[in-house]
Structure formats: structure tokens, C-alpha cells
Motif scaffolding. Structure first.
Motif, PDB file in Angstrom:
ATOM      1  N   GLU A 119      32.512  39.631  57.766  1.00 41.31           N
ATOM      2  CA  GLU A 119      32.022  38.533  58.605  1.00 41.31           C
ATOM      3  C   GLU A 119      30.555  38.729  58.992  1.00 41.31           C
ATOM      4  O   GLU A 119      29.810  37.757  59.122  1.00 41.31           O
ATOM      5  CB  GLU A 119      32.895  38.373  59.854  1.00 41.31           C
ATOM      6  CG  GLU A 119      34.280  37.842  59.560  1.00 41.31           C
ATOM      7  CD  GLU A 119      34.301  36.466  58.890  1.00 41.31           C
ATOM      8  OE1 GLU A 119      33.380  35.656  59.110  1.00 41.31           O
ATOM      9  OE2 GLU A 119      35.239  36.204  58.128  1.00 41.31           O
ATOM     10  N   ILE A 120      30.118  39.979  59.179  1.00 39.78           N
ATOM     11  CA  ILE A 120      28.709  40.240  59.483  1.00 39.78           C
ATOM     12  C   ILE A 120      27.850  39.852  58.281  1.00 39.78           C
ATOM     13  O   ILE A 120      26.774  39.260  58.430  1.00 39.78           O
ATOM     14  CB  ILE A 120      28.487  41.718  59.886  1.00 39.78           C
ATOM     15  CG1 ILE A 120      29.072  41.952  61.280  1.00 39.78           C
ATOM     16  CG2 ILE A 120      27.005  42.082  59.866  1.00 39.78           C
ATOM     17  CD1 ILE A 120      29.056  43.394  61.734  1.00 39.78           C
ATOM     18  N   LYS A 122      28.582  37.547  56.069  1.00 38.76           N
ATOM     19  CA  LYS A 122      28.557  36.082  56.032  1.00 38.76           C
ATOM     20  C   LYS A 122      27.576  35.535  57.065  1.00 38.76           C
ATOM     21  O   LYS A 122      26.843  34.586  56.798  1.00 38.76           O
ATOM     22  CB  LYS A 122      29.950  35.508  56.298  1.00 38.76           C
ATOM     23  CG  LYS A 122      30.912  35.669  55.146  1.00 38.76           C
ATOM     24  CD  LYS A 122      32.271  35.078  55.504  1.00 38.76           C
ATOM     25  CE  LYS A 122      33.287  35.315  54.415  1.00 38.76           C
ATOM     26  NZ  LYS A 122      34.613  34.818  54.787  1.00 38.76           N
ATOM     27  N   ALA A 123      27.563  36.134  58.275  1.00 37.13           N
ATOM     28  CA  ALA A 123      26.646  35.690  59.322  1.00 37.13           C
ATOM     29  C   ALA A 123      25.202  35.944  58.902  1.00 37.13           C
ATOM     30  O   ALA A 123      24.315  35.110  59.133  1.00 37.13           O
ATOM     31  CB  ALA A 123      26.955  36.393  60.642  1.00 37.13           C
ATOM     32  N   GLN A 128      22.053  34.584  60.715  1.00 39.53           N
ATOM     33  CA  GLN A 128      22.317  35.151  62.037  1.00 39.53           C
ATOM     34  C   GLN A 128      22.348  36.671  61.921  1.00 39.53           C
ATOM     35  O   GLN A 128      23.090  37.221  61.113  1.00 39.53           O
ATOM     36  CB  GLN A 128      23.656  34.659  62.587  1.00 39.53           C
ATOM     37  CG  GLN A 128      23.684  33.170  62.850  1.00 39.53           C
ATOM     38  CD  GLN A 128      25.052  32.725  63.332  1.00 39.53           C
ATOM     39  OE1 GLN A 128      26.067  33.228  62.877  1.00 39.53           O
ATOM     40  NE2 GLN A 128      25.070  31.784  64.262  1.00 39.53           N
ATOM     41  N   THR A 129      21.533  37.341  62.742  1.00 42.98           N
ATOM     42  CA  THR A 129      21.517  38.802  62.730  1.00 42.98           C
ATOM     43  C   THR A 129      21.462  39.327  64.157  1.00 42.98           C
ATOM     44  O   THR A 129      21.143  38.584  65.093  1.00 42.98           O
ATOM     45  CB  THR A 129      20.293  39.342  61.958  1.00 42.98           C
ATOM     46  OG1 THR A 129      19.107  38.810  62.567  1.00 42.98           O
ATOM     47  CG2 THR A 129      20.341  38.949  60.489  1.00 42.98           C
ATOM     48  N   ALA A 133      24.239  37.110  66.479  1.00 40.50           N
ATOM     49  CA  ALA A 133      25.398  36.890  65.612  1.00 40.50           C
ATOM     50  C   ALA A 133      26.703  37.335  66.263  1.00 40.50           C
ATOM     51  O   ALA A 133      27.776  37.003  65.772  1.00 40.50           O
ATOM     52  CB  ALA A 133      25.206  37.638  64.297  1.00 40.50           C
ATOM     53  N   ALA A 136      29.472  34.594  67.082  1.00 37.99           N
ATOM     54  CA  ALA A 136      29.991  33.955  65.869  1.00 37.99           C
ATOM     55  C   ALA A 136      30.865  34.920  65.067  1.00 37.99           C
ATOM     56  O   ALA A 136      31.927  34.543  64.557  1.00 37.99           O
ATOM     57  CB  ALA A 136      28.834  33.456  65.010  1.00 37.99           C
ATOM     58  N   VAL A 137      30.426  36.176  64.978  1.00 37.62           N
ATOM     59  CA  VAL A 137      31.182  37.167  64.205  1.00 37.62           C
ATOM     60  C   VAL A 137      32.510  37.482  64.894  1.00 37.62           C
ATOM     61  O   VAL A 137      33.560  37.525  64.241  1.00 37.62           O
ATOM     62  CB  VAL A 137      30.342  38.452  63.982  1.00 37.62           C
ATOM     63  CG1 VAL A 137      31.188  39.546  63.354  1.00 37.62           C
ATOM     64  CG2 VAL A 137      29.131  38.156  63.120  1.00 37.62           C
ATOM     65  N   ALA A 140      34.903  34.605  64.348  1.00 35.88           N
ATOM     66  CA  ALA A 140      35.381  34.566  62.969  1.00 35.88           C
ATOM     67  C   ALA A 140      36.399  35.679  62.698  1.00 35.88           C
ATOM     68  O   ALA A 140      37.423  35.461  62.037  1.00 35.88           O
ATOM     69  CB  ALA A 140      34.209  34.678  62.004  1.00 35.88           C
TER      70      ALA A 140
END
Length: 163
Positions: A119-120, A122-123, A128-129, A133, A136-137, A140
Motif C-alpha cells: 500500500e505504501i 501504491k501511495a 503521496q509520501t 500518506a 490513506a495507507v 487502505a
């Protein structure tokens, strides 16, 4: 041939399974299991009538209630053990074992960490970092893991992975 009275065939929901197991615990005179199951059923019923109108909980919602009850038992057992009340701690741990029998198997840290890493990635691909992020992570990962892992554990793994 229809199932004999007292058999659990056809039991569909978690709440129905708990009710059937209460009956079995009564017949077997398992007092500790019986009182724990009654407490759990009461917690589910309280959750159903909480809010503006009464609802019937889905199995996923009932599992969340059970997870909450299990967490309470684990915390109480730790508090009792720290205070030197071993008998009360043992009672809480026994209740925890009964509740855990109704929970889905927990995912291992390695399995959750693999999902977190995915998921990280994908972010990061979405731009998104870092700390931005995190929300969102975590969301997810919770969606993918479901009730297989504790939210606190997920958040800690995500925070550690994001740095």
C-alpha cells in the motif's frame, strides 16, 4: 432428514452461533463459558440498540464488538496481574480465550507488513509520501486486512515504514 434439536446445523450468523453455544454451555454446566457468552451476547445486543434506531448487526459489525470485548479482557488481565491479583487476572484470561474462539484468526506481523509495503508503494505511485500518506495507507491496509489485525498494530507498522 431435519437436524435434531440442539444441533448447530443451519446456524448462519455469529449472534445465532453464540446463542446456540449458550444453550450448549447451559447443558454442559460450563459456568465460566456461559457467563462470558452471555456477556458477549449482551454487548452485541447493546450495540444493536445504540444510536437513533435499532439495527441488526452484520457478522463484521459483531466481530468488531467481540474485538472490543477481547481488548477489554486483555487490558483488565494485565492490570490485575500488575496489581498482584492473579485470580482475577486468570478469570479475565479465561474469558478472553472464550471470546477469541469467535474471532477470525489474526494475521501475522509479516503478512500485515507485506500489505503495508504494498500500500505504501501504491501511495508513492500516486504521489503521496511521508506523513501525508499515513491516513490513506492506514485506511487502505484496514480495508484489505479487515478484522485480521488490530488497528493500533496497523498504524504502528505504517508509521514505522513511512519513517
Amino acid at each position: 432428514m431435519p437436524p435434531k434439536r440442539g444441533q448447530n446445523r443451519g446456524v448462519t450468523t455469529l449472534k445465532d452461533r453464540i446463542k446456540a453455544d449458550i444453550t450448549e454451555a447451559m447443558k454442559a454446566r460450563e459456568e465460566a463459558k456461559l457467563s462470558t457468552l452471555r456477556m458477549v451476547l449482551s454487548a452485541i445486543q447493546n450495540a444493536e440498540v445504540a444510536g437513533d434506531e435499532a439495527i441488526v448487526l452484520t457478522d463484521d459489525q459483531a466481530i468488531k464488538v467481540l474485538q472490543s470485548e477481547a481488548k477489554k479482557r486483555a487490558e483488565s488481565a494485565q492490570i490485575y496481574a500488575d496489581a498482584g491479583r492473579t485470580e482475577a487476572a486468570a478469570k479475565e484470561r479465561a474469558e478472553l480465550l472464550v471470546i477469541e474462539a469467535y474471532l477470525p484468526a489474526a494475521m501475522s506481523d509479516d503478512e500485515v507488513a507485506a500489505i503495508v509495503a504494498d500500500e505504501i508503494a501504491k501511495a508513492a505511485a500516486a504521489g503521496q509520501t511521508g506523513g501525508k500518506a499515513m491516513g490513506a495507507v492506514v485506511k487502505a491496509v484496514r480495508d484489505r486486512v479487515g478484522s485480521g489485525a488490530d488497528g493500533g498494530k496497523i498504524a504502528a507498522l505504517v508509521k514505522g515504514a513511512l519513517g
